[in-house]
Design a protein around this motif. Structure first.
Motif, PDB file in Angstrom:
ATOM      1  N   ILE A  92       0.849  -1.194   0.000  1.00 12.52           N
ATOM      2  CA  ILE A  92       0.000   0.000   0.000  1.00 12.52           C
ATOM      3  C   ILE A  92       0.883   1.242   0.000  1.00 12.52           C
ATOM      4  O   ILE A  92       2.002   1.227   0.520  1.00 12.52           O
ATOM      5  N   GLY A  93       0.372   2.319  -0.586  1.00 14.74           N
ATOM      6  CA  GLY A  93       1.077   3.593  -0.593  1.00 14.74           C
ATOM      7  C   GLY A  93       1.791   3.846  -1.899  1.00 14.74           C
ATOM      8  O   GLY A  93       2.119   2.923  -2.653  1.00 14.74           O
ATOM      9  N   GLY A  94       2.007   5.122  -2.211  1.00 10.63           N
ATOM     10  CA  GLY A  94       2.720   5.486  -3.413  1.00 10.63           C
ATOM     11  C   GLY A  94       2.010   5.072  -4.683  1.00 10.63           C
ATOM     12  O   GLY A  94       2.641   4.712  -5.675  1.00 10.63           O
ATOM     13  N   GLY A  95       0.676   5.116  -4.656  1.00  7.83           N
ATOM     14  CA  GLY A  95      -0.103   4.725  -5.826  1.00  7.83           C
ATOM     15  C   GLY A  95      -0.571   3.286  -5.801  1.00  7.83           C
ATOM     16  O   GLY A  95      -1.354   2.867  -6.660  1.00  7.83           O
ATOM     17  N   HIS A  96      -0.119   2.513  -4.827  1.00 11.59           N
ATOM     18  CA  HIS A  96      -0.537   1.116  -4.695  1.00 11.59           C
ATOM     19  C   HIS A  96      -1.770   1.065  -3.779  1.00 11.59           C
ATOM     20  O   HIS A  96      -1.684   1.346  -2.583  1.00 11.59           O
ATOM     21  N   GLY A 229      10.403   3.245  16.574  1.00  9.56           N
ATOM     22  CA  GLY A 229      11.188   2.553  15.566  1.00  9.56           C
ATOM     23  C   GLY A 229      10.431   1.934  14.410  1.00  9.56           C
ATOM     24  O   GLY A 229      11.029   1.579  13.397  1.00  9.56           O
ATOM     25  N   ASN A 230       9.114   1.774  14.533  1.00  3.95           N
ATOM     26  CA  ASN A 230       8.337   1.133  13.468  1.00  3.95           C
ATOM     27  C   ASN A 230       7.809   2.194  12.504  1.00  3.95           C
ATOM     28  O   ASN A 230       6.982   3.024  12.866  1.00  3.95           O
ATOM     29  N   GLU A 231       8.269   2.156  11.259  1.00  7.31           N
ATOM     30  CA  GLU A 231       7.869   3.159  10.278  1.00  7.31           C
ATOM     31  C   GLU A 231       6.779   2.665   9.336  1.00  7.31           C
ATOM     32  O   GLU A 231       6.322   3.412   8.471  1.00  7.31           O
ATOM     33  N   ASN A 232       6.352   1.409   9.495  1.00  5.99           N
ATOM     34  CA  ASN A 232       5.310   0.853   8.626  1.00  5.99           C
ATOM     35  C   ASN A 232       3.941   1.049   9.278  1.00  5.99           C
ATOM     36  O   ASN A 232       3.398   0.142   9.927  1.00  5.99           O
ATOM     37  N   VAL A 233       3.401   2.236   9.117  1.00  7.33           N
ATOM     38  CA  VAL A 233       2.136   2.609   9.756  1.00  7.33           C
ATOM     39  C   VAL A 233       1.131   3.041   8.689  1.00  7.33           C
ATOM     40  O   VAL A 233       1.460   3.806   7.779  1.00  7.33           O
ATOM     41  N   ILE A 234      -0.095   2.533   8.810  1.00  7.90           N
ATOM     42  CA  ILE A 234      -1.212   2.913   7.947  1.00  7.90           C
ATOM     43  C   ILE A 234      -2.237   3.627   8.816  1.00  7.90           C
ATOM     44  O   ILE A 234      -2.589   3.141   9.899  1.00  7.90           O
ATOM     45  N   LEU A 235      -2.718   4.776   8.368  1.00  6.45           N
ATOM     46  CA  LEU A 235      -3.744   5.513   9.104  1.00  6.45           C
ATOM     47  C   LEU A 235      -5.121   5.139   8.564  1.00  6.45           C
ATOM     48  O   LEU A 235      -5.283   4.927   7.362  1.00  6.45           O
ATOM     49  N   CYS A 236      -6.107   5.076   9.452  1.00 10.45           N
ATOM     50  CA  CYS A 236      -7.458   4.692   9.035  1.00 10.45           C
ATOM     51  C   CYS A 236      -8.501   5.674   9.556  1.00 10.45           C
ATOM     52  O   CYS A 236      -8.646   5.852  10.772  1.00 10.45           O
ATOM     53  N   VAL A 268      -3.215   6.249   3.816  1.00 13.39           N
ATOM     54  CA  VAL A 268      -4.488   6.514   4.486  1.00 13.39           C
ATOM     55  C   VAL A 268      -5.568   5.615   3.884  1.00 13.39           C
ATOM     56  O   VAL A 268      -5.767   5.611   2.667  1.00 13.39           O
ATOM     57  N   VAL A 269      -6.250   4.851   4.733  1.00 11.10           N
ATOM     58  CA  VAL A 269      -7.373   4.042   4.268  1.00 11.10           C
ATOM     59  C   VAL A 269      -8.646   4.517   4.954  1.00 11.10           C
ATOM     60  O   VAL A 269      -8.605   5.196   5.983  1.00 11.10           O
ATOM     61  N   VAL A 270      -9.775   4.150   4.374  1.00 11.71           N
ATOM     62  CA  VAL A 270     -11.088   4.540   4.907  1.00 11.71           C
ATOM     63  C   VAL A 270     -11.907   3.290   5.194  1.00 11.71           C
ATOM     64  O   VAL A 270     -11.935   2.354   4.384  1.00 11.71           O
ATOM     65  N   ASP A 295      -5.727   5.679  -0.012  1.00 16.12           N
ATOM     66  CA  ASP A 295      -4.815   4.629  -0.481  1.00 16.12           C
ATOM     67  C   ASP A 295      -5.433   3.242  -0.350  1.00 16.12           C
ATOM     68  O   ASP A 295      -4.819   2.253  -0.767  1.00 16.12           O
ATOM     69  N   GLY A 296      -6.619   3.173   0.240  1.00 14.05           N
ATOM     70  CA  GLY A 296      -7.257   1.873   0.390  1.00 14.05           C
ATOM     71  C   GLY A 296      -8.629   1.994   1.023  1.00 14.05           C
ATOM     72  O   GLY A 296      -8.990   3.026   1.591  1.00 14.05           O
ATOM     73  N   ILE A 297      -9.392   0.908   0.897  1.00  8.43           N
ATOM     74  CA  ILE A 297     -10.716   0.799   1.498  1.00  8.43           C
ATOM     75  C   ILE A 297     -10.723  -0.433   2.389  1.00  8.43           C
ATOM     76  O   ILE A 297     -10.176  -1.474   2.025  1.00  8.43           O
ATOM     77  N   MET A 298     -11.341  -0.317   3.559  1.00 14.22           N
ATOM     78  CA  MET A 298     -11.440  -1.440   4.490  1.00 14.22           C
ATOM     79  C   MET A 298     -12.915  -1.669   4.797  1.00 14.22           C
ATOM     80  O   MET A 298     -13.574  -0.816   5.399  1.00 14.22           O
ATOM     81  N   VAL A 299     -13.454  -2.805   4.342  1.00 14.32           N
ATOM     82  CA  VAL A 299     -14.883  -3.057   4.512  1.00 14.32           C
ATOM     83  C   VAL A 299     -15.125  -4.448   5.097  1.00 14.32           C
ATOM     84  O   VAL A 299     -14.294  -5.350   4.962  1.00 14.32           O
TER      85      VAL A 299
END
Length: 336
Positions: A92-96, A229-236, A268-270, A295-299
């Protein structure tokens, strides 16, 4: 403080500057873009002479960060963060774009395996499912616990989909070692002890906005994770509680998507399922989220919503998800 290095500066000179800054107890986050290198200075920078930094022959400019969030700030990391999948490909991210789908709760092997296969066929890139469930009433279904985690891992093996599931308790962290994306739910968004601990993990973290959390509060919660230290974070964005309760479960704040995309480099996902609480609103809000630049949908998807043990009224059937996903992908193509 943000230090922009001039183009084509040798790496050893950049490393020398970073080492000097770290000796002054400054945390330095280095972002190497296509054209330039940006150094984000985090900590007490009052003792750093900005004029001296500007005078260095390798430095192009020095600026101040006025926002309280540093590591998540786009000024430090101008390009979108791209989070990798377990196989190393972009997740996810950067157009993915990520399509995250699955039941609110894992109920049985047959249920989660069936839904996993159906959503993958429709284009889902991650499988969501709750093993540990935070419920308002202590008498409601609380999830299958460890059994639910085991069933999710079985579904992952059967489909190849990375799994997303919620961690509620610090004491359960060791159980989540094989979980690809650990979800921190709205009730734990400001559980700072938990955020610090998951910041030490290698797993990707999906951080939901709090029930009445501001955008800055969401970003500061992400800052806790990244500071550890963890940089792999997705916001929702999952909706916030307002005075409207007669027609929707929450108020889905889609304006948060472009605001967050401007402020931070994180994906960012919704989540329109929790954002509205109504299955008839999930497709239209998914289309709107895609159009807003998410960047994504969560359903939530359930094979038999009427008999679901949790959140049936907001869950799509696999057939409804298939129809909706096709339209979401078309919207993504149109806005790109």
């Amino acid at each position: 403080m943000v230090v922009v290095v001039k183009p084509d500066v040798p790496q050893d000179k950049i490393e020398h500057l970073v080492k000097w800054l770290e000796e002054k107890q400054i945390i330095v986050r280095t972002f190497q873009g296509q054209q330039q290198c940006v150094l984000g200075l985090i900590g007490d920078t009052n003792n750093i002479d900005s004029g001296m930094l500007r005078s260095l022959d390798i430095v192009e400019s020095v600026g101040k960060l006025t926002e309280p969030f540093k590591a998540v700030n786009r000024k430090i990391h101008p390009d979108d963060t791209v989070i990798p999948a377990p196989d190393g490909k972009p997740l996810i991210g950067g157009g993915h774009f990520a399509m995250i789908a699955g039941p609110c709760s894992v109920e049985s092997r047959e249920q989660i395996t069936l839904v996993a296969k159906k959503v993958k066929e429709a284009g889902a890139t991650m499988l969501r499912g709750g093993a540990f469930k935070p419920r308002t009433s202590p008498y409601d279904f609380q999830g299958l616990g460890q059994e639910g985690l085991d069933l999710l891992l079985e579904a992952k093996k059967a489909t190849g989909l990375p799994i997303v599931t919620e961690l509620m308790d610090l004491r359960d962290i060791d159980r989540f070692e094989q979980v690809d994306v650990i979800q921190i739910g709205a009730r734990n968004t400001q559980n700072y002890d938990l955020l610090k601990e998951i910041g030490k993990l290698p797993n990707t973290i999906l951080l939901k906005r709090g029930l009445a959390g501001t955008i800055n509060e969401l970003l500061m919660s992400a800052e806790y994770i990244m500071a550890s230290g963890n940089e792999n974070v997705i916001l929702c964005e999952r909706g916030i509680r307002t005075y409207e309760f007669a027609h929707t479960r929450n108020t889905l704040d889609l304006s948060a998507v472009p605001i967050l995309k401007k402020l931070t480099h994180l994906p960012v996902v919704v989540d329109p399922s929790h954002g509205t609480g109504r299955v008839d609103l999930v497709p239209s809000m998914s289309y709107a989220a895609a159009a807003a630049g998410a960047d994504g949908i969560m359903v939530e998807v359930h094979n038999d919503p009427a008999c679901a043990l949790c959140d049936g009224p907001q869950s799509l059937t696999p057939e409804q998800f298939t129809e909706m996903a096709a339209k979401v992908f078309k919207i993504r193509e149109a806005i790109q």
